[in-house]
Design a protein around this motif. Structure first.
Motif, PDB file in Angstrom:
ATOM      1  N   GLN A  31       0.827  -1.208   0.000  1.00  0.00           N
ATOM      2  CA  GLN A  31       0.000   0.000   0.000  1.00  0.00           C
ATOM      3  C   GLN A  31       0.858   1.253   0.000  1.00  0.00           C
ATOM      4  N   TRP A  35       0.955   4.416  -2.670  1.00  0.00           N
ATOM      5  CA  TRP A  35       0.943   5.844  -2.342  1.00  0.00           C
ATOM      6  C   TRP A  35       2.155   6.530  -2.957  1.00  0.00           C
ATOM      7  N   HIS A  84      -1.446  17.758  -2.387  1.00  0.00           N
ATOM      8  CA  HIS A  84      -1.154  16.320  -2.271  1.00  0.00           C
ATOM      9  C   HIS A  84      -1.120  15.892  -0.807  1.00  0.00           C
ATOM     10  N   TYR A  88      -3.593  12.864   2.648  1.00  0.00           N
ATOM     11  CA  TYR A  88      -3.107  11.757   3.467  1.00  0.00           C
ATOM     12  C   TYR A  88      -3.239  12.086   4.953  1.00  0.00           C
ATOM     13  N   GLU A  92      -0.090   8.228   7.421  1.00  0.00           N
ATOM     14  CA  GLU A  92       0.250   7.847   6.052  1.00  0.00           C
ATOM     15  C   GLU A  92       1.456   8.644   5.551  1.00  0.00           C
ATOM     16  N   LEU A  96       5.009   7.178   4.284  1.00  0.00           N
ATOM     17  CA  LEU A  96       5.632   7.572   3.015  1.00  0.00           C
ATOM     18  C   LEU A  96       7.058   8.072   3.243  1.00  0.00           C
TER      19      LEU A  96
END
Length: 106
Positions: A31, A35, A84, A88, A92, A96
């Motif tokens: 996942q 992303w 952007h 999230y 998250e 990232l």
């Protein structure tokens, strides 16, 4: 007091469903890669950008997370990163940042 067969069957079925479908599993490595793919257009595949754009691969996870949070909170000026980052959760964004930090520099 014995449980009626019908109630016992319902209980077993409910327990099976609960075990088969956890409430909300933490997003796995796959996942996070999905992303991160959204970042590739500007920051390159796996965070290895072309000349003229900022590479993310191998940078400090703490630094990247701080930057992303600043974009999300409109603290750091940006053209599109604030949009952007707002898509999230903080967790998250942390995932990232950790993923890009784990990528080797070129």
């Amino acid at each position: 007091m014995p449980i009626p067969a019908r109630a016992f069957a319902a209980l077993v079925a409910a327990a099976t469903l609960v075990c088969a479908f956890p409430a909300q599993a933490e997003p796995g490595h796959r996942q996070v890669r999905v992303w991160a793919a959204a970042c590739a257009a500007c920051h390159g595949t796996d965070g290895h950008a072309q000349a003229g754009m900022t590479s993310l691969a191998g940078r400090s996870a703490d630094e990247l997370f701080t930057l992303l949070i600043e974009f999300k909170r409109d603290v750091r000026p940006a053209t599109v990163m604030h949009q952007h980052a707002k898509g999230y959760t903080d967790d998250e964004l942390k995932r990232l940042a950790q993923w890009f930090a784990a990528q080797s520099k070129r």
